[in-house]
Design a protein around this motif. Structure first.
Motif, PDB file in Angstrom:
ATOM      1  N   TRP A 109       0.812  -1.230   0.196  1.00 57.04           N
ATOM      2  CA  TRP A 109      -0.110  -0.051   0.048  1.00 57.04           C
ATOM      3  C   TRP A 109       0.926   1.257  -0.129  1.00 57.04           C
ATOM      4  CZ3 TRP A 109       0.480  -3.665   3.802  1.00 57.04           C
ATOM      5  CH2 TRP A 109       1.137  -3.183   5.048  1.00 57.04           C
ATOM      6  N   THR A 121       2.365   3.196  -5.104  1.00 61.47           N
ATOM      7  CA  THR A 121       1.251   3.590  -5.875  1.00 61.47           C
ATOM      8  C   THR A 121       1.774   4.002  -7.136  1.00 61.47           C
ATOM      9  OG1 THR A 121       1.372   6.076  -5.489  1.00 61.47           O
ATOM     10  CG2 THR A 121       0.380   4.624  -3.740  1.00 61.47           C
ATOM     11  N   ALA A 126      -6.056  -0.691   0.885  1.00 57.05           N
ATOM     12  CA  ALA A 126      -5.236   0.302   0.958  1.00 57.05           C
ATOM     13  C   ALA A 126      -5.581   1.427   1.731  1.00 57.05           C
ATOM     14  CB  ALA A 126      -4.932   0.949  -0.389  1.00 57.05           C
ATOM     15  N   ARG A 135      -4.870   0.922   5.487  1.00 59.78           N
ATOM     16  CA  ARG A 135      -3.525   0.848   5.800  1.00 59.78           C
ATOM     17  C   ARG A 135      -2.977   2.348   5.943  1.00 59.78           C
ATOM     18  NH1 ARG A 135      -1.902  -3.866   8.051  1.00 59.78           N
ATOM     19  NH2 ARG A 135      -2.637  -5.586   6.577  1.00 59.78           N
ATOM     20  N   TRP A 136      -3.348   3.285   4.944  1.00 62.14           N
ATOM     21  CA  TRP A 136      -2.986   4.679   4.832  1.00 62.14           C
ATOM     22  C   TRP A 136      -3.514   5.545   6.277  1.00 62.14           C
ATOM     23  CZ3 TRP A 136      -5.082   5.221  -0.965  1.00 62.14           C
ATOM     24  CH2 TRP A 136      -4.036   4.678  -1.921  1.00 62.14           C
TER      25      TRP A 136
END
Length: 113
Positions: free
Chosen positions: A54, A57, A71, A74-75
């Motif tokens: 993640w 990108t 993702a 996770r971000w």
DNA sequence: TCGCTGACATCCA
DNA sequence: CTGGATGCCAGCG
């Protein structure tokens, strides 16, 4: 001679070294390991399951739709903002410093030189 | 063992 | 969004 296994190993090492809370692009990883950005995507798809994928990108700070939900979680965990209206803002504000990132790699890591 | 074709989590004009 | 450029792999004959 850079074999596929070598490349997988380098990509895994490089992606694992991306500092928490930052992101890098496929192009960054590709340049670091010495291959094409698209090759990184292939490897990530096949071998990236146990990596912090993640944090990797495309150049716009985006990922494919089927990965976005995971993702985004996770971000959020890492304090990386999700900005659907301005994806470029994320890659601009959270992109890993190449120097700091590369410094996390083992000395043995062959960067091409 | 080739050669063609399609799929991939890319990038650019 | 569309079309072309890149690298590599998997399937078919």
């Amino acid at each position: 001679m850079l074999t596929m296994d070598d490349l997988v190993s380098r990509v895994r090492t490089a992606v694992s070294a991306i500092p928490t809370g930052t992101i890098a692009t496929y192009g960054d990883v590709a340049e670091l390991v010495g291959c094409h950005a698209r090759q990184v995507g292939r490897i990530m798809a096949a071998e990236g399951a146990d990596l912090p994928w993640w944090r990797v990108t495309n150049v716009r700070g985006e990922l494919p739709a089927h990965l976005l939900p995971a993702a985004r979680a996770r971000w959020d965990d890492e304090g990386i903002p999700f900005v659907p209206d301005a994806p470029g803002a994320r890659i601009a504000s959270c992109r890993a410093d190449p120097s700091a990132w590369v410094a996390r790699l083992p000395r043995e890591f062959p960067t091409g030189g």
